[in-house]
Design an enzyme around this catalytic site. Structure first.
Site, mmCIF file in Angstrom:
data_model
loop_
_atom_site.group_PDB
_atom_site.id
_atom_site.type_symbol
_atom_site.label_atom_id
_atom_site.label_comp_id
_atom_site.label_asym_id
_atom_site.label_seq_id
_atom_site.Cartn_x
_atom_site.Cartn_y
_atom_site.Cartn_z
ATOM 1 N N GLN A 1 9.371 2.648 -7.449
ATOM 2 C CA GLN A 1 8.275 3.087 -6.565
ATOM 3 C C GLN A 1 8.344 4.581 -6.268
ATOM 4 O O GLN A 1 7.305 5.229 -6.132
ATOM 5 C CB GLN A 1 8.281 2.272 -5.268
ATOM 6 C CG GLN A 1 7.674 0.880 -5.492
ATOM 7 C CD GLN A 1 6.784 0.431 -4.352
ATOM 8 O OE1 GLN A 1 7.084 0.700 -3.205
ATOM 9 N NE2 GLN A 1 5.721 -0.283 -4.679
ATOM 10 N N GLY B 1 0.787 -1.234 0.000
ATOM 11 C CA GLY B 1 0.000 0.000 0.000
ATOM 12 C C GLY B 1 0.816 1.280 0.000
ATOM 13 O O GLY B 1 0.308 2.326 0.414
ATOM 14 N N ASN C 1 1.585 2.962 -2.623
ATOM 15 C CA ASN C 1 0.892 3.870 -3.565
ATOM 16 C C ASN C 1 -0.373 4.437 -2.941
ATOM 17 O O ASN C 1 -0.694 5.606 -3.140
ATOM 18 C CB ASN C 1 0.583 3.146 -4.879
ATOM 19 C CG ASN C 1 1.795 3.089 -5.778
ATOM 20 O OD1 ASN C 1 2.178 4.091 -6.378
ATOM 21 N ND2 ASN C 1 2.434 1.928 -5.846
ATOM 22 N N MET D 1 -3.520 -7.041 -7.566
ATOM 23 C CA MET D 1 -2.902 -8.056 -8.404
ATOM 24 C C MET D 1 -3.926 -9.015 -9.017
ATOM 25 O O MET D 1 -3.809 -10.233 -8.898
ATOM 26 C CB MET D 1 -1.846 -8.819 -7.584
ATOM 27 C CG MET D 1 -0.810 -7.911 -6.944
ATOM 28 S SD MET D 1 -0.017 -6.765 -8.106
ATOM 29 C CE MET D 1 1.355 -7.774 -8.616
ATOM 30 N N LEU E 1 -9.039 -7.494 -14.333
ATOM 31 C CA LEU E 1 -10.467 -7.218 -14.231
ATOM 32 C C LEU E 1 -11.227 -7.832 -15.399
ATOM 33 O O LEU E 1 -10.737 -7.882 -16.520
ATOM 34 C CB LEU E 1 -10.720 -5.703 -14.221
ATOM 35 C CG LEU E 1 -10.015 -4.897 -13.126
ATOM 36 C CD1 LEU E 1 -10.513 -3.457 -13.151
ATOM 37 C CD2 LEU E 1 -10.218 -5.508 -11.750
ATOM 38 N N ARG F 1 -14.339 -15.015 -11.927
ATOM 39 C CA ARG F 1 -13.876 -13.621 -11.871
ATOM 40 C C ARG F 1 -15.027 -12.631 -12.033
ATOM 41 O O ARG F 1 -15.069 -11.592 -11.377
ATOM 42 C CB ARG F 1 -12.865 -13.442 -13.022
ATOM 43 C CG ARG F 1 -12.080 -12.171 -12.985
ATOM 44 C CD ARG F 1 -11.191 -12.073 -14.216
ATOM 45 N NE ARG F 1 -10.222 -13.167 -14.307
ATOM 46 C CZ ARG F 1 -9.058 -13.178 -13.675
ATOM 47 N NH1 ARG F 1 -8.722 -12.169 -12.901
ATOM 48 N NH2 ARG F 1 -8.235 -14.185 -13.820
ATOM 49 N N HIS G 1 1.528 0.490 -13.152
ATOM 50 C CA HIS G 1 2.292 -0.719 -13.490
ATOM 51 C C HIS G 1 3.784 -0.394 -13.428
ATOM 52 O O HIS G 1 4.211 0.643 -13.947
ATOM 53 C CB HIS G 1 1.895 -1.212 -14.887
ATOM 54 C CG HIS G 1 2.613 -2.466 -15.266
ATOM 55 N ND1 HIS G 1 2.284 -3.707 -14.729
ATOM 56 C CD2 HIS G 1 3.676 -2.678 -16.080
ATOM 57 C CE1 HIS G 1 3.109 -4.611 -15.217
ATOM 58 N NE2 HIS G 1 3.959 -4.028 -16.028
HETATM 59 C C1 GAR Z 1 3.598 -1.356 -7.268
HETATM 60 O O1 GAR Z 1 4.952 -1.356 -7.605
HETATM 61 C C2 GAR Z 1 2.735 -1.469 -8.494
HETATM 62 O O2 GAR Z 1 3.285 -0.861 -9.605
HETATM 63 C C3 GAR Z 1 2.671 -2.964 -8.680
HETATM 64 O O3 GAR Z 1 2.561 -3.479 -7.385
HETATM 65 C C4 GAR Z 1 3.250 -2.628 -6.492
HETATM 66 C C5 GAR Z 1 2.342 -2.345 -5.326
HETATM 67 O O4 GAR Z 1 3.027 -1.657 -4.328
HETATM 68 N N1 GAR Z 1 1.561 -3.341 -9.488
HETATM 69 C C6 GAR Z 1 1.604 -4.318 -10.365
HETATM 70 O O5 GAR Z 1 2.593 -5.003 -10.544
HETATM 71 C C7 GAR Z 1 0.312 -4.537 -11.114
HETATM 72 N N2 GAR Z 1 0.579 -5.263 -12.333
HETATM 73 P P1 GAR Z 1 2.267 -0.967 -3.138
HETATM 74 O O6 GAR Z 1 1.288 -2.005 -2.578
HETATM 75 O O7 GAR Z 1 3.354 -0.642 -2.163
HETATM 76 O O8 GAR Z 1 1.572 0.238 -3.675
#
Ligand code: GAR
Length: 206
Positions: free
Chosen positions: A176, A17, A19, A95, A98, A70, A114
């Site tokens: 990130q 989390g 992001n 993850m 949809l 789904r 992504h």
């Molecule tokens: C992030 O790096 C995001 O880009 C990736 O998961 C991570 C989540 O981090 N998403 C994917 O790979 C989707 N295909 P977070 O939970 O710390 O935000």
């Protein structure tokens, strides 16, 4: 920003989390004119849940066990999002792919972050894919979501250099930092009504 109604977000998460935290921080700083109506996690152990709770945001733990497919899972997700007034759905480390049920319920109103420069390295382990390929630059992409795997129209991208001795963890950490700026920035453009989808292209209005 005063006077404008904040854009109501529904944020879907599966993991740490960071992001989600970046979105919360931008809202709390008054930089992003949005509210988070709910955080939905398909993983009961996601640290993102704690982050939401610390900020007083309603959390719904919505695991996929118990749903035969789904589309049924997504139909239930749509109901939760509607109950919380979501206008824009943000996949912040969610993850799951949809189905049409979700995509059709929020047309042009679902965005994803992504950890690669799409269309390179879609799907899982994008950072490791980039390392294995030997690219000198990777980064992150914020895009609208369609039913494909990371295939929707691109809103913005940030380029991040790949260092010679990078591991998946070190590259992920560098990407990130870029994600935490790009995702709130894209949400802000959406909230201001400045994103227009034209086929594969997203026009950013002045
Ligand atoms: C992030 O790096 C995001 O880009 C990736 O998961 C991570 C989540 O981090 N998403 C994917 O790979 C989707 N295909 P977070 O939970 O710390 O935000």
């Amino acid at each position: 920003m005063a006077g404008k109604v904040p854009c109501m977000l529904g944020v879907l998460v599966s993991g740490g989390g960071t992001n989600l935290q970046a979105i919360i921080d931008c809202i709390e700083a008054g930089w992003l004119n949005a509210r988070i109506g709910c955080v939905i996690s398909n993983n009961a152990d996601a640290y993102a849940i704690i982050r939401a709770q610390k900020s007083g945001i309603p959390v719904v733990i919505h695991e996929n066990s118990g749903f035969s497919d789904r589309r049924k899972y997504d139909a239930a997700t749509v109901e939760i999002l509607r109950d919380h007034g979501a206008e824009l759905v943000v996949l912040a480390g969610f993850m799951r792919i949809l189905s049409d049920v979700m995509v059709d319920a929020f047309p042009g109103a679902i965005i994803n972050i992504h950890p690669a420069l799409l269309p390179a390295f879609p799907g899982l382990h994008a950072q490791q894919q980039a390392l294995d390929y030997g690219v000198r630059y990777s980064g992150c992409t914020v895009h609208f979501v369609d039913c494909g795997t990371d295939t929707g129209p691109i809103i913005m991208q940030s380029v991040v250099p790949v260092e010679q001795d990078d591991s998946e963890a070190s590259l992920s950490a560098r990407i990130q930092i870029a994600e935490h700026k790009a995702l709130p920035a894209a949400i802000s453009l959406y909230a201001e009504g400045r994103l227009k989808i034209e086929g594969r292209h997203v026009r950013i209005l002045a």
